[in-house]
Design a protein around this motif. Structure first.
Motif, mmCIF file in Angstrom:
data_model
loop_
_atom_site.group_PDB
_atom_site.id
_atom_site.type_symbol
_atom_site.label_atom_id
_atom_site.label_comp_id
_atom_site.label_asym_id
_atom_site.label_seq_id
_atom_site.Cartn_x
_atom_site.Cartn_y
_atom_site.Cartn_z
ATOM 1 N N UNK A 111 0.864 -1.180 0.000
ATOM 2 C CA UNK A 111 0.000 0.000 0.000
ATOM 3 C C UNK A 111 0.901 1.231 0.000
ATOM 4 N N UNK A 112 0.396 2.319 -0.561
ATOM 5 C CA UNK A 112 1.132 3.576 -0.635
ATOM 6 C C UNK A 112 0.530 4.571 0.348
ATOM 7 N N UNK A 113 1.387 5.399 0.958
ATOM 8 C CA UNK A 113 0.918 6.449 1.857
ATOM 9 C C UNK A 113 1.585 7.765 1.486
ATOM 10 N N UNK A 114 0.772 8.773 1.268
ATOM 11 C CA UNK A 114 1.202 10.133 0.918
ATOM 12 C C UNK A 114 1.040 10.987 2.163
ATOM 13 N N UNK A 115 2.143 11.513 2.696
ATOM 14 C CA UNK A 115 2.128 12.236 3.962
ATOM 15 C C UNK A 115 1.800 13.727 3.811
ATOM 16 N N UNK A 116 0.634 14.144 4.211
ATOM 17 C CA UNK A 116 0.253 15.521 4.502
ATOM 18 C C UNK A 116 0.600 16.548 3.412
ATOM 19 N N UNK A 117 -0.098 16.505 2.270
ATOM 20 C CA UNK A 117 0.130 17.509 1.223
ATOM 21 C C UNK A 117 -0.007 18.940 1.737
ATOM 22 N N UNK A 118 0.886 19.808 1.273
ATOM 23 C CA UNK A 118 0.937 21.253 1.573
ATOM 24 C C UNK A 118 1.422 21.567 2.987
ATOM 25 N N UNK A 120 3.930 20.585 4.740
ATOM 26 C CA UNK A 120 5.369 20.825 4.844
ATOM 27 C C UNK A 120 5.737 22.220 4.328
ATOM 28 N N UNK A 121 5.016 22.689 3.326
ATOM 29 C CA UNK A 121 5.250 24.044 2.832
ATOM 30 C C UNK A 121 4.875 25.095 3.855
ATOM 31 N N UNK A 122 3.763 24.889 4.547
ATOM 32 C CA UNK A 122 3.341 25.840 5.577
ATOM 33 C C UNK A 122 4.341 25.874 6.736
ATOM 34 N N UNK A 123 4.867 24.721 7.103
ATOM 35 C CA UNK A 123 5.858 24.715 8.187
ATOM 36 C C UNK A 123 7.170 25.335 7.714
ATOM 37 N N UNK A 170 3.960 -0.984 3.854
ATOM 38 C CA UNK A 170 3.593 0.363 3.398
ATOM 39 C C UNK A 170 4.791 1.029 2.726
ATOM 40 N N UNK A 171 4.544 1.600 1.556
ATOM 41 C CA UNK A 171 5.533 2.434 0.869
ATOM 42 C C UNK A 171 5.110 3.882 1.087
ATOM 43 N N UNK A 172 6.036 4.723 1.545
ATOM 44 C CA UNK A 172 5.679 6.056 2.014
ATOM 45 C C UNK A 172 6.374 7.146 1.203
ATOM 46 N N UNK A 173 5.698 8.301 1.079
ATOM 47 C CA UNK A 173 6.260 9.398 0.306
ATOM 48 C C UNK A 173 5.870 10.756 0.853
ATOM 49 N N UNK A 174 6.763 11.713 0.680
ATOM 50 C CA UNK A 174 6.520 13.096 1.084
ATOM 51 C C UNK A 174 6.246 13.956 -0.143
#
Length: 337
Positions: A111-118, A120-123, A170-174
């Motif tokens: 399964x793929x997991x996409x961590x919290x779009x946008x 990281x830019x706000x931080x 799980x395969x993870x991505x930022x």
């Protein structure tokens, strides 16, 4: 992940029945996990967290890999970071993350997991010299990450640590935010987050059809300033596809990870500027699925197409465009290196 070694094509934010009705066979099936506390995604099904299994089972029916876009940090509003130092919010946040990975482990397949779009830019915008270690966040009170610092750097490390410990499947991505004002420091920021220790890079184009931003007067759901929303397919004038692929290549080279495009709009090409609800123009489906080899050349692993807002073009309103181009692509796919 059990797929052929070719550029993958996925769909998100679409109902299973709508995909099946057209006979579309995506490689990836993506859905959001949103909310913290009351009404958040674990409450959508019984027992708590069963929504992950619902999505995974639907993906299985399509022969696709399930993908989960974790979008919990926007629970207080897009760009509102007040939850980072709120004990109740962060306890609920980490409880949800743990539950997500436990459910993915129970699924037992990739399964793929996409961590919290946008997020990281706000931080990055409030960090000191693009350093996530300077932005406070409650992390060490999470029993899975008591070894991590109470900062956004610790938060990103904790997400990866939990993934590896709880759900090795799980395969993870930022997702780099790609905010224009952050381009000069974005790469160094992603490296400080440890995004190079993940499995893939989540690359975005635009979360709306280009034509939605061209309407006059503007509609409430597409009010961003600027121009050039519709890219030049001849790649002679800016903005264009080759410029975007060059940007993707910098992340591929900088993080040394494959690139997965996500939430790519489904709009249909048109010489008519703008459009209307459900039928705003865009040309990314056509270009991406007829130039996949160009994407592979810059580190591309695949592209997931989906609507970022309910008024955008979908597979139900695109006149069969996605079905046509994806079928044609799969007849002669772009091989991965």
């Amino acid at each position: 992940m059990g797929k052929s070694s070719r550029f993958l094509v996925g769909l998100g934010s679409a109902d299973l029945a709508d995909i099946q009705k057209q006979g579309i066979t995506p490689d990836i099936y993506d859905q959001y996990l949103v909310g913290v506390g009351a009404g958040s995604w674990p409450t959508w099904n019984s027992p708590s967290g069963a929504y992950v299994q619902v999505v995974a089972q639907n993906a299985d029916k399509l022969g696709a890999i399930p993908m989960f876009t974790l979008y919990q940090m926007a629970s207080n509003g897009d760009g509102n970071l007040s939850g980072l130092t709120n004990t109740t919010f962060m306890k609920n946040y980490w409880d949800n993350v743990r539950l997500m990975f436990q459910q993915i482990k129970a699924y037992g397949k990739p399964a793929l997991v996409n961590f919290e779009p946008d997020f990281w830019g706000y931080t990055q915008r409030i960090s000191n010299n693009a350093d996530p270690a300077t932005v406070s966040a409650q992390v060490s009170n999470n029993p899975d990450c008591s070894n991590q610092p109470n900062s956004v750097a610790g938060l990103s490390q904790c997400l990866m640590q939990m993934a590896r410990a709880i759900a090795p499947n799980a395969y993870i991505g930022f997702p780099p935010a790609l905010f224009g004002d952050l381009h000069s420091t974005a790469m160094s920021y992603m490296l400080k987050l440890g995004a190079d220790k993940a499995d893939f890079i989540v690359m975005q184009t635009l979360d709306r059809d280009g034509g939605c931003f061209e309407t006059v007067p503007q509609v409430s759901y597409c009010t961003r300033a600027g121009t050039g929303w519709y890219w030049d397919e001849s790649n002679l004038t800016s903005p264009n596809f080759k410029e975007h692929f060059a940007l993707a290549k910098t992340y591929y080279q900088g993080l040394q990870l494959p690139v997965l495009w996500w939430q790519t709009p489904l709009g249909v090409p048109s010489t008519q500027i703008g459009g209307s609800s459900g039928k705003y123009r865009d040309n990314k489906v056509r270009y991406f699925l007829t130039h996949a080899s160009e994407m592979v050349a810059v580190g591309g692993l695949g592209a997931v197409f989906s609507t970022g807002e309910v008024n955008q073009t979908s597979i139900n309103t695109d006149g069969g465009q996605f079905k046509t181009y994806s079928t044609s692509y799969l007849a002669k796919p772009a091989a991965l290196p």
